[in-house]
Design a protein around this motif. Sequence first.
Motif, PDB file in Angstrom:
ATOM      1  N   LEU A 127     -49.151  -5.617   7.586  1.00 48.37           N
ATOM      2  CA  LEU A 127     -48.087  -6.468   7.048  1.00 48.37           C
ATOM      3  C   LEU A 127     -46.729  -5.830   7.302  1.00 48.37           C
ATOM      4  O   LEU A 127     -46.581  -4.603   7.194  1.00 48.37           O
ATOM      5  CB  LEU A 127     -48.254  -6.661   5.535  1.00 48.37           C
ATOM      6  N   PRO A 128     -45.705  -6.624   7.611  1.00 52.08           N
ATOM      7  CA  PRO A 128     -44.355  -6.055   7.595  1.00 52.08           C
ATOM      8  C   PRO A 128     -44.066  -5.578   6.176  1.00 52.08           C
ATOM      9  O   PRO A 128     -44.455  -6.224   5.200  1.00 52.08           O
ATOM     10  CB  PRO A 128     -43.457  -7.225   8.012  1.00 52.08           C
ATOM     11  N   TRP A 129     -43.364  -4.459   6.070  1.00 51.65           N
ATOM     12  CA  TRP A 129     -43.226  -3.801   4.770  1.00 51.65           C
ATOM     13  C   TRP A 129     -41.758  -3.508   4.482  1.00 51.65           C
ATOM     14  O   TRP A 129     -41.105  -2.768   5.213  1.00 51.65           O
ATOM     15  CB  TRP A 129     -44.039  -2.516   4.800  1.00 51.65           C
ATOM     16  N   ALA A 130     -41.257  -4.110   3.414  1.00 50.77           N
ATOM     17  CA  ALA A 130     -39.931  -3.778   2.900  1.00 50.77           C
ATOM     18  C   ALA A 130     -40.128  -2.670   1.871  1.00 50.77           C
ATOM     19  O   ALA A 130     -40.497  -2.937   0.725  1.00 50.77           O
ATOM     20  CB  ALA A 130     -39.264  -4.997   2.276  1.00 50.77           C
ATOM     21  N   ARG A 131     -39.915  -1.445   2.283  1.00 48.68           N
ATOM     22  CA  ARG A 131     -40.197  -0.322   1.391  1.00 48.68           C
ATOM     23  C   ARG A 131     -38.903   0.278   0.846  1.00 48.68           C
ATOM     24  O   ARG A 131     -37.826   0.088   1.394  1.00 48.68           O
ATOM     25  CB  ARG A 131     -41.025   0.750   2.091  1.00 48.68           C
ATOM     26  N   ASP A 132     -39.041   0.962  -0.260  1.00 46.10           N
ATOM     27  CA  ASP A 132     -37.913   1.626  -0.910  1.00 46.10           C
ATOM     28  C   ASP A 132     -36.787   0.625  -1.193  1.00 46.10           C
ATOM     29  O   ASP A 132     -35.632   0.849  -0.841  1.00 46.10           O
ATOM     30  CB  ASP A 132     -37.408   2.775  -0.034  1.00 46.10           C
ATOM     31  N   LEU A 133     -37.142  -0.484  -1.846  1.00 48.40           N
ATOM     32  CA  LEU A 133     -36.141  -1.482  -2.219  1.00 48.40           C
ATOM     33  C   LEU A 133     -35.151  -0.860  -3.192  1.00 48.40           C
ATOM     34  O   LEU A 133     -35.551  -0.250  -4.189  1.00 48.40           O
ATOM     35  CB  LEU A 133     -36.840  -2.677  -2.874  1.00 48.40           C
ATOM     36  N   ARG A 134     -33.866  -0.995  -2.909  1.00 49.51           N
ATOM     37  CA  ARG A 134     -32.843  -0.435  -3.793  1.00 49.51           C
ATOM     38  C   ARG A 134     -31.553  -1.232  -3.673  1.00 49.51           C
ATOM     39  O   ARG A 134     -31.522  -2.262  -3.017  1.00 49.51           O
ATOM     40  CB  ARG A 134     -32.625   1.055  -3.510  1.00 49.51           C
ATOM     41  N   ASP A 135     -30.495  -0.757  -4.310  1.00 46.95           N
ATOM     42  CA  ASP A 135     -29.191  -1.453  -4.307  1.00 46.95           C
ATOM     43  C   ASP A 135     -29.348  -2.884  -4.811  1.00 46.95           C
ATOM     44  O   ASP A 135     -28.738  -3.822  -4.287  1.00 46.95           O
ATOM     45  CB  ASP A 135     -28.566  -1.451  -2.906  1.00 46.95           C
TER      46      ASP A 135
END
Length: 248
Positions: free
Chosen positions: A30-38
Amino acid sequence: MPAGVRRRRALTDARGATVCTYALGDRAGLPWARDLRDVVGDPTEAILAGLSGWAVSAPVDVGERLLAAGARPLRKAHRMDLDPAAAPPERGAAPPVEGVRLVPCDRGAGALLPAVLAAYPPGHPDHPADQDEASRLALTADLLAGSILGPLSREASGLAVDAGDRVVAGVLVFMAEPGLAWIGDVFKDPARGPRGVGALLLRRAAAVLAGQGVPVLGLAVTEGNPARGLYERLGFTTVSTSWTVAVP
């Protein structure tokens, strides 16, 4: 999880306003949006619209909103950090069991794979139910190549091998960001790896990083993983908690 070496991306809402940033990765295909922040406000709607079909690693409050909106839970994890220089361990400590020796991490993914697979059997919090042996091999190869968490620190990483030169345990350390070393994997074959060898490898890694002046050694440990107690005994402290979910 650290942002790694790739530039962060921004996620915008329907009005074009940035609601969060993330580092791009891949998780089990899966495409992975990791370390979501801000995070600005509630990004749930923008994530559902813009990252449908993705894996997303986000702070607990964002993850729980996504779960309430129908996302599938993948992993709840705690980030733990250590100052390697706070209590530097002794260098050159002997292996705890005769016949086991420490070697640099200078072997390919295939040599590590048997111990990696044995370390996470069914029932373990980190058992990869969505991965087969081939995909786990590919993931380990990508880790070693530095394409996921940044370049491997061959000095801080280490393996334990038995009398037959088979890998029984290992610690993989990556230079994820300037000033941040990240433990991408700690593994031990419970049938062949001696008690205490994981702690020995972690202490060795911390000693090397302290000598290099690296200020932070971090890792992520899954909720329910008993290894968290070991990390706490070694001086790691929990600094944040996150959810990784599959967005519908």
